[in-house]
Write a protein that holds these residues in place. Sequence first.
Motif, PDB file in Angstrom:
ATOM      1  N   ALA A 177       0.831  -1.208   0.000  1.00  0.00           N
ATOM      2  CA  ALA A 177       0.000   0.000   0.000  1.00  0.00           C
ATOM      3  C   ALA A 177       0.864   1.256   0.000  1.00  0.00           C
ATOM      4  CB  ALA A 177      -0.933  -0.006   1.211  1.00  0.00           C
ATOM      5  N   ILE A 178       1.952   1.242   0.759  1.00  0.00           N
ATOM      6  CA  ILE A 178       2.854   2.400   0.801  1.00  0.00           C
ATOM      7  C   ILE A 178       3.554   2.587  -0.544  1.00  0.00           C
ATOM      8  CG2 ILE A 178       4.991   3.274   1.812  1.00  0.00           C
ATOM      9  CD1 ILE A 178       4.078   2.023   4.477  1.00  0.00           C
ATOM     10  N   LEU A 179       4.057   1.495  -1.121  1.00  0.00           N
ATOM     11  CA  LEU A 179       4.726   1.586  -2.419  1.00  0.00           C
ATOM     12  C   LEU A 179       3.763   2.064  -3.502  1.00  0.00           C
ATOM     13  CD1 LEU A 179       6.909  -1.661  -2.377  1.00  0.00           C
ATOM     14  CD2 LEU A 179       7.689   0.703  -2.091  1.00  0.00           C
ATOM     15  N   GLY A 180       2.523   1.557  -3.479  1.00  0.00           N
ATOM     16  CA  GLY A 180       1.536   2.023  -4.446  1.00  0.00           C
ATOM     17  C   GLY A 180       1.218   3.491  -4.263  1.00  0.00           C
ATOM     18  N   SER A 181       1.172   3.951  -3.017  1.00  0.00           N
ATOM     19  CA  SER A 181       0.906   5.366  -2.751  1.00  0.00           C
ATOM     20  C   SER A 181       2.019   6.250  -3.290  1.00  0.00           C
ATOM     21  CB  SER A 181       0.762   5.597  -1.242  1.00  0.00           C
ATOM     22  OG  SER A 181      -0.314   4.851  -0.703  1.00  0.00           O
ATOM     23  N   MET A 182       3.272   5.780  -3.216  1.00  0.00           N
ATOM     24  CA  MET A 182       4.410   6.552  -3.717  1.00  0.00           C
ATOM     25  C   MET A 182       4.315   6.811  -5.220  1.00  0.00           C
ATOM     26  SD  MET A 182       7.703   4.956  -1.743  1.00  0.00           S
ATOM     27  CE  MET A 182       7.991   5.210   0.010  1.00  0.00           C
ATOM     28  N   ALA A 183       3.505   6.029  -5.927  1.00  0.00           N
ATOM     29  CA  ALA A 183       3.364   6.215  -7.371  1.00  0.00           C
ATOM     30  C   ALA A 183       2.644   7.508  -7.721  1.00  0.00           C
ATOM     31  CB  ALA A 183       2.618   5.029  -7.989  1.00  0.00           C
ATOM     32  N   VAL A 192      -6.303   2.025   6.201  1.00  0.00           N
ATOM     33  CA  VAL A 192      -6.893   3.363   6.276  1.00  0.00           C
ATOM     34  C   VAL A 192      -5.841   4.366   6.740  1.00  0.00           C
ATOM     35  CG1 VAL A 192      -8.575   4.801   7.499  1.00  0.00           C
ATOM     36  CG2 VAL A 192      -9.265   2.583   6.589  1.00  0.00           C
ATOM     37  N   ARG A 193      -4.990   3.941   7.669  1.00  0.00           N
ATOM     38  CA  ARG A 193      -3.922   4.825   8.157  1.00  0.00           C
ATOM     39  C   ARG A 193      -2.937   5.137   7.034  1.00  0.00           C
ATOM     40  NH1 ARG A 193      -2.353   1.776  12.043  1.00  0.00           N
ATOM     41  NH2 ARG A 193      -4.045   2.443  13.412  1.00  0.00           N
ATOM     42  N   VAL A 194      -2.598   4.134   6.245  1.00  0.00           N
ATOM     43  CA  VAL A 194      -1.713   4.372   5.099  1.00  0.00           C
ATOM     44  C   VAL A 194      -2.360   5.356   4.135  1.00  0.00           C
ATOM     45  CG1 VAL A 194      -0.674   3.319   3.050  1.00  0.00           C
ATOM     46  CG2 VAL A 194      -0.532   2.150   5.253  1.00  0.00           C
ATOM     47  N   ALA A 195      -3.634   5.156   3.829  1.00  0.00           N
ATOM     48  CA  ALA A 195      -4.337   6.028   2.900  1.00  0.00           C
ATOM     49  C   ALA A 195      -4.398   7.462   3.413  1.00  0.00           C
ATOM     50  CB  ALA A 195      -5.747   5.496   2.649  1.00  0.00           C
ATOM     51  N   ARG A 196      -4.515   7.626   4.725  1.00  0.00           N
ATOM     52  CA  ARG A 196      -4.627   8.960   5.316  1.00  0.00           C
ATOM     53  C   ARG A 196      -3.348   9.769   5.082  1.00  0.00           C
ATOM     54  NH1 ARG A 196      -5.871   7.608  10.491  1.00  0.00           N
ATOM     55  NH2 ARG A 196      -8.076   7.513   9.929  1.00  0.00           N
ATOM     56  N   HIS A 218       2.115  12.253   2.160  1.00  0.00           N
ATOM     57  CA  HIS A 218       3.413  12.025   2.768  1.00  0.00           C
ATOM     58  C   HIS A 218       4.189  10.942   2.023  1.00  0.00           C
ATOM     59  CE1 HIS A 218       1.053  13.936   5.950  1.00  0.00           C
ATOM     60  NE2 HIS A 218       2.176  14.281   6.538  1.00  0.00           N
ATOM     61  N   TRP A 219       3.485   9.880   1.600  1.00  0.00           N
ATOM     62  CA  TRP A 219       4.162   8.795   0.886  1.00  0.00           C
ATOM     63  C   TRP A 219       4.652   9.270  -0.479  1.00  0.00           C
ATOM     64  CZ3 TRP A 219       5.208   6.122   4.700  1.00  0.00           C
ATOM     65  CH2 TRP A 219       4.270   5.679   5.639  1.00  0.00           C
ATOM     66  N   VAL A 220       3.873  10.110  -1.161  1.00  0.00           N
ATOM     67  CA  VAL A 220       4.322  10.628  -2.458  1.00  0.00           C
ATOM     68  C   VAL A 220       5.592  11.447  -2.273  1.00  0.00           C
ATOM     69  CG1 VAL A 220       3.726  12.050  -4.446  1.00  0.00           C
ATOM     70  CG2 VAL A 220       1.963  10.655  -3.373  1.00  0.00           C
TER      71      VAL A 220
END
Length: 325
Positions: free
Chosen positions: A98-104, A176-180, A184-186
């Motif tokens: 989820a974190i790696l996908g968010s960085m995209a 949900v916490r990752v999505a929130r 920051h992840w980007v």
Amino acid sequence: MAEELLAEREKPAPRRKVISSPYLHRLQRRHFLLFDVAPIAGTVGAFAFLAVRPFSTTDLVLLLSMWLLTGLGVTVGYHRLFTHRTFRAAQPVAVVLAILGSMAGQGGLVSWVALHRRHHEYSDREGDPHSPNLSGRGFKGRLRGLAHSHFLWMRRHEYPNIVHYAPDLLKNRALVRVARYYYHWVVLGIAVPALVGGLVSLSWTGAVSGLFWGGLVRIFLLEHIVWAINSFLHMFGTRPYESRENSRNGAIFALVTLGESWHNNHHAFPESPSFGLDWYRLDPGYWLIRLLAAGGLAWDLKTPSEDRRAAKRMTETTPAGGPSA
């Protein structure tokens, strides 16, 4: 009769599938400018910066490694695990994906999943957020459709109700916490290659070059690879299996898309973690899933049986658009 009317009146209103509001449209425009338009400017800036610092081996490694990590986060995490639940994974693995996908930079996890589930529900019909086949016939209609599905639809669109489309994710507190913390992840996905580039070269030019190639250029390339699946592979390519929409396979792009270009296969069997379906069809996303399964970190891989595949295989008499919905 009166009691029946009263009971009918007291029934809860049906849940809305989409939400449209000026506030959401402002958020969409902001995301479009930050993560869809800005990487284009960043890519132009990267080539301009070559006059200051030539492209280096470090830049190439950062570009390829960040593209691979975030690309796998999208195809294995966002798409195959979270959207279609084609397999199950240990919670730490799910969080990392989820974190790696968010960085995209392609949208927060819950929103991305809701949008993609709606795409499958209405694929190439009214309600599909990014079909290239709903903008009219002829050359101009096809061109408008490709522009819409590849890029322009993200400026403003109806927002799928996440309570309706992604209730399973909303129950997972870790996700949900990752999505929130999506933004920051980007930023982290851009900062990490900048830091590595600076440390390897011990210079500010190395840091800027790392930011460009491992950050903005990588986002630009991965975005257009994914968007091409939404656009071109709903209009061009081969069609081995029946499906109710116009999805196509693009075998030549299998590696660069990490297996996503087996798009007709995917639409025909959306529950399958393997998009290539056959061992000789390159599908790096599935290779990672098999590797996780071998280590006991993934399980319940739901590949279709040979009988089911044979039942959906196209014949000469099957209409090109597949069976009616």
